[in-house]
Design a protein around this motif. Structure first.
Motif, mmCIF file in Angstrom:
data_model
loop_
_atom_site.group_PDB
_atom_site.id
_atom_site.type_symbol
_atom_site.label_atom_id
_atom_site.label_comp_id
_atom_site.label_asym_id
_atom_site.label_seq_id
_atom_site.Cartn_x
_atom_site.Cartn_y
_atom_site.Cartn_z
ATOM 1 N N TYR A 60 0.825 -1.202 0.000
ATOM 2 C CA TYR A 60 0.000 0.000 0.000
ATOM 3 C C TYR A 60 0.863 1.257 0.000
ATOM 4 O O TYR A 60 1.980 1.262 0.524
ATOM 5 C CB TYR A 60 -0.883 0.041 1.257
ATOM 6 C CG TYR A 60 -1.862 -1.091 1.345
ATOM 7 C CD1 TYR A 60 -3.018 -1.106 0.581
ATOM 8 C CD2 TYR A 60 -1.642 -2.150 2.229
ATOM 9 C CE1 TYR A 60 -3.938 -2.141 0.675
ATOM 10 C CE2 TYR A 60 -2.553 -3.194 2.330
ATOM 11 C CZ TYR A 60 -3.698 -3.182 1.550
ATOM 12 O OH TYR A 60 -4.598 -4.219 1.655
ATOM 13 N N PRO A 121 -2.195 9.118 8.808
ATOM 14 C CA PRO A 121 -2.922 8.120 9.613
ATOM 15 C C PRO A 121 -3.555 7.027 8.760
ATOM 16 O O PRO A 121 -3.696 5.888 9.213
ATOM 17 C CB PRO A 121 -4.013 8.950 10.313
ATOM 18 C CG PRO A 121 -3.544 10.356 10.277
ATOM 19 C CD PRO A 121 -2.738 10.487 9.012
ATOM 20 N N ILE A 122 -3.903 7.354 7.530
ATOM 21 C CA ILE A 122 -4.520 6.357 6.653
ATOM 22 C C ILE A 122 -3.507 5.261 6.303
ATOM 23 O O ILE A 122 -3.820 4.062 6.343
ATOM 24 C CB ILE A 122 -5.085 7.037 5.390
ATOM 25 C CG1 ILE A 122 -6.227 7.982 5.792
ATOM 26 C CG2 ILE A 122 -5.568 6.006 4.374
ATOM 27 C CD1 ILE A 122 -6.711 8.890 4.677
ATOM 28 N N VAL A 124 -0.998 4.454 8.120
ATOM 29 C CA VAL A 124 -0.786 3.698 9.366
ATOM 30 C C VAL A 124 -1.932 2.702 9.574
ATOM 31 O O VAL A 124 -1.712 1.575 10.024
ATOM 32 C CB VAL A 124 -0.639 4.679 10.554
ATOM 33 C CG1 VAL A 124 -0.709 3.944 11.879
ATOM 34 C CG2 VAL A 124 0.680 5.441 10.430
ATOM 35 N N GLY A 125 -3.135 3.112 9.210
ATOM 36 C CA GLY A 125 -4.281 2.200 9.308
ATOM 37 C C GLY A 125 -4.128 1.005 8.374
ATOM 38 O O GLY A 125 -4.505 -0.118 8.717
ATOM 39 N N ALA A 126 -3.566 1.258 7.185
ATOM 40 C CA ALA A 126 -3.296 0.134 6.281
ATOM 41 C C ALA A 126 -2.272 -0.793 6.919
ATOM 42 O O ALA A 126 -2.389 -2.027 6.834
ATOM 43 C CB ALA A 126 -2.799 0.647 4.929
ATOM 44 N N LEU A 128 -1.906 -1.229 10.068
ATOM 45 C CA LEU A 128 -2.642 -1.960 11.107
ATOM 46 C C LEU A 128 -3.375 -3.163 10.501
ATOM 47 O O LEU A 128 -3.348 -4.271 11.059
ATOM 48 C CB LEU A 128 -3.634 -1.004 11.791
ATOM 49 C CG LEU A 128 -4.623 -1.617 12.773
ATOM 50 C CD1 LEU A 128 -3.898 -2.287 13.933
ATOM 51 C CD2 LEU A 128 -5.575 -0.537 13.299
ATOM 52 N N ALA A 129 -4.003 -2.940 9.352
ATOM 53 C CA ALA A 129 -4.737 -4.031 8.696
ATOM 54 C C ALA A 129 -3.785 -5.146 8.267
ATOM 55 O O ALA A 129 -4.109 -6.334 8.368
ATOM 56 C CB ALA A 129 -5.515 -3.497 7.496
#
Lengths: 326, 324
Positions: A60, A121-122, A124-126, A128-129
């Motif tokens: 990503y 943050p987006i 970082v969220g990827a 996390l996933a």
């Protein structure tokens, strides 16, 4: 790190493709064919190419308003990119998003972003996933020097660190946040030092040396894939043009601009290096140039010939309609 | 049917959806071992562990932004923002990112994301922990805004929100958490988003409310009945999408409308509802639409002071009588 001749040629071609795309975008802006301003990355191609060249399709990235280079390096379709800039139905976002919102969810491009710091943050969220799902992927977050002073960057970097997420933060330090020098906006001499506060390893590289960028990026990506958590790379670079296509960048000293254009151009310098090392002949470079120019011309032609983004279903696109099980 | 508390209905919905779908997870401040400051995520940590019930730092922008990123990468996050007042700190991620990503990527981005939060006046929580900010969120195209008033609605709507492929702002009310009511145990029990509910039928006046004001409106309606006034209470349950059909059907039946909300009046969602009634059912009205709302002030701390600025059943009764 050893690179094959083919890899070097690929990297050169990629940087040249990015620049030619941007030059054609500027031409189309000046002809009034685009519907808004563009934030061109001419001069910054090495950081995009070096960081992204070795990524896999399923990895990503989230980028910024100056994101064309990253998107191209990740494998985006130039036809659909131009079509988006021209507001066409065949564009990545059907003319709804434009230059600052190009995304390709099929190849992990989680969008350029119009808000400075918004994409961090987006990414970082990827990350996390990726960890949650147990995948061997990585998420790259691209942002400029000015983003370091946003709260969103701080919150996201801390989160990535405490959760050891597979994220690589790439700060493209082009020395200016629009007109304001980074020296006025940040007390650090080396922006990479900011990462120490998050216990994230940071390095500062010549962002216009594609091989140096690639080496730093691949080390960081390897750490991420090995579960060792995030890394931070500062790529020192420069945009040849103003902040956007309506900005002549006159707030920068002439000699500074001249230095970066003439002495530090990532493409020109890499071409010289390839020629000196006899990795390629001038004829070889010329044919790359010709091929890329043809590719760009054809992609732009596709965009010009496409129909405008449809108006009739605009409202249907606000929500994802077939909500599950409702 | 067994009766459970509103907060238990919330945690039951979360539990059922987490069992049903491994991509559903919970993140937020103090949602883990502590179970949430209102205990709405109680016992989830014990049952699902730290990998699916994530305690976060106090970083609202990162909570929402990371939830969005995780949704884009295959998960169904339920992010908790402890107080709706704190959505202000995450507003870029909510309004510019979550709400717009689907539209501005030409439909590519699918965002199954719920932001659970709670609002309203509690017990002396003062100005930064007591607001009703639903109008902010309902004003942003791309968000769904859900505000349940009963335990059954809370469970059914939360399950529907988690299964929805759009960003949902799910606003609970801190004074409803201990309310009890019958709640179905069926795993697939859901309330569709965008459907209002007539909580009480009547012919004389329509009271339109949501969240805790439904409870106050029902109490007012009971009192009014003793005086021979039959009030119909419409619980919107969802502000966006709005169930205009149910509103208009009731208005056409009673011809008189009182809109009740706890949020302050200016720019409140009641104005939107009133305008829609004017546009669509003006000829059916026998009196101007009346609004009973919070006053245009920050919420004060002391009890007599905060009670003076938000609606109660007496205010609602007065509002009804004003237009009868």
């Amino acid at each position: 790190m050893q690179a094959t001749k083919q890899e070097k040629i690929d990297l050169y071609r990629l940087m040249y493709r990015i620049r030619t795309f941007e030059e054609q975008s500027f031409v189309s802006f000046n002809k009034g064919l685009t519907h808004g301003v563009l934030h061109l990355c001419i001069g910054q191609e090495a950081s995009a190419a070096g960081c992204i060249y070795d990524l896999k399709k399923e990895d990503y990235l989230a980028t910024t308003h100056r994101g064309h280079g990253h998107v191209i390096a990740k494998g985006a379709d130039l036809k659909r990119m131009f079509a988006e800039l021209l507001g066409k139905e065949t564009g990545y976002c059907r003319g709804r998003g434009g230059s600052m919102h190009i995304a390709d969810m099929e190849i992990g491009i989680l969008g350029a972003n119009g808000i400075v710091g918004g994409g961090v943050p987006i990414a970082v969220g990827a990350g996390l996933a990726i960890k949650y799902r147990g995948l061997n992927r990585v998420a790259l977050s691209f942002f400029g020097d000015a983003t370091l002073n946003t709260g969103a960057f701080h919150e996201a970097a801390n989160l990535a660190s405490i959760w050891k997420l597979p994220v690589v933060f790439v700060c493209e330090n082009n020395l200016y946040g629009i007109s304001v020098s980074i020296k006025k906006a940040c007390a650090l001499d080396t922006l990479a030092n900011r990462s120490a506060g998050y216990n994230i390893p940071g390095v500062c590289v010549d962002g216009n040396d594609v091989m140096a960028v690639r080496e730093a990026a691949n080390e960081a990506v390897e750490r991420a894939r090995n579960g060792e958590g995030p890394s931070f790379i500062e790529c020192q670079t420069y945009r040849h043009m103003g902040h956007f296509t309506a900005d002549d960048g006159k707030y920068r000293p002439d000699e500074e601009v001249k230095y970066w254009k003439e002495e530090r151009d990532p493409i020109k310098n890499f071409a010289k290096q390839l020629l000196d090392d006899k990795e390629v002949t001038q004829g070889g470079l010329d044919s790359i140039h010709d091929e890329v120019k043809t590719e760009i011309e054809q992609a732009f032609k596709f965009a010009e010939e496409s129909e405008p983004g449809h108006v009739d279903d605009l409202l249907e696109g606000v929500y994802n309609q077939p909500a599950a099980n409702q | 049917m067994r009766e459970i508390k509103y907060r238990e209905a919330i945690s039951e919905a979360l539990r059922e959806e987490m069992i049903r779908d491994k991509t559903v997870f919970v993140m937020g401040e103090d949602v883990g071992q502590f179970g949430g400051v209102f205990q709405a995520t109680a016992t989830l940590y014990k049952d699902f562990g730290a990998s699916r019930v994530l305690d976060t730092p106090i970083s609202e922008a990162a909570i929402v932004g990371a939830a969005l990123g995780s949704a884009l990468a295959g998960l169904r996050p339920v992010a908790e923002i402890m107080f709706v007042d704190f959505t202000s700190i995450a507003m870029d991620q909510i309004a510019n990112q979550c709400a717009k990503f689907h539209f501005m990527t030409g439909g590519q981005a699918i965002i199954p994301l719920v932001i659970r939060t709670q609002g309203g006046v509690g017990i002396g929580d003062a100005a930064q922990h007591s607001q009703s900010l639903e109008a902010w969120h309902a004003h942003i195209p791309g968000l769904k805004v859900v505000m349940p008033s009963t335990p059954a609605d809370a469970k059914g709507l939360l399950k529907a929100s988690i299964r929805d492929d759009n960003p949902v702002i799910f606003i609970e009310h801190k004074m409803l958490y201990l309310n009890e009511g019958p709640v179905p145990e069926d795993d697939d029990y859901m309330i569709p988003i965008g459907k209002a509910d007539i909580k009480r039928e009547g012919e004389d006046v329509t009271i339109i409310a949501w969240s805790k004001m439904v409870v106050d409106s029902l109490e007012a309606a009971d009192d009014l009945e003793k005086e021979g006034i039959q009030a119909e209470v419409v619980d919107l349950r969802t502000l966006n999408p709005l169930d205009l059909e149910t509103i208009l059907t009731s208005v056409k039946k009673t011809s008189r409308v009182v809109i009740v909300h706890e949020a302050c009046k200016t720019g409140g969602f009641g104005g939107e509802v009133a305008a829609l009634i004017m546009e669509n059912a003006f000829d059916y009205l026998d009196a101007p639409v009346e609004r009973v709302t919070g006053l245009d002030t920050p919420i004060p701390y002391a009890e007599p002071l905060y009670r003076a600025v938000i609606p109660n059943p007496d205010w609602i009764k007065k509002g009804v009588k004003k237009i009868l």
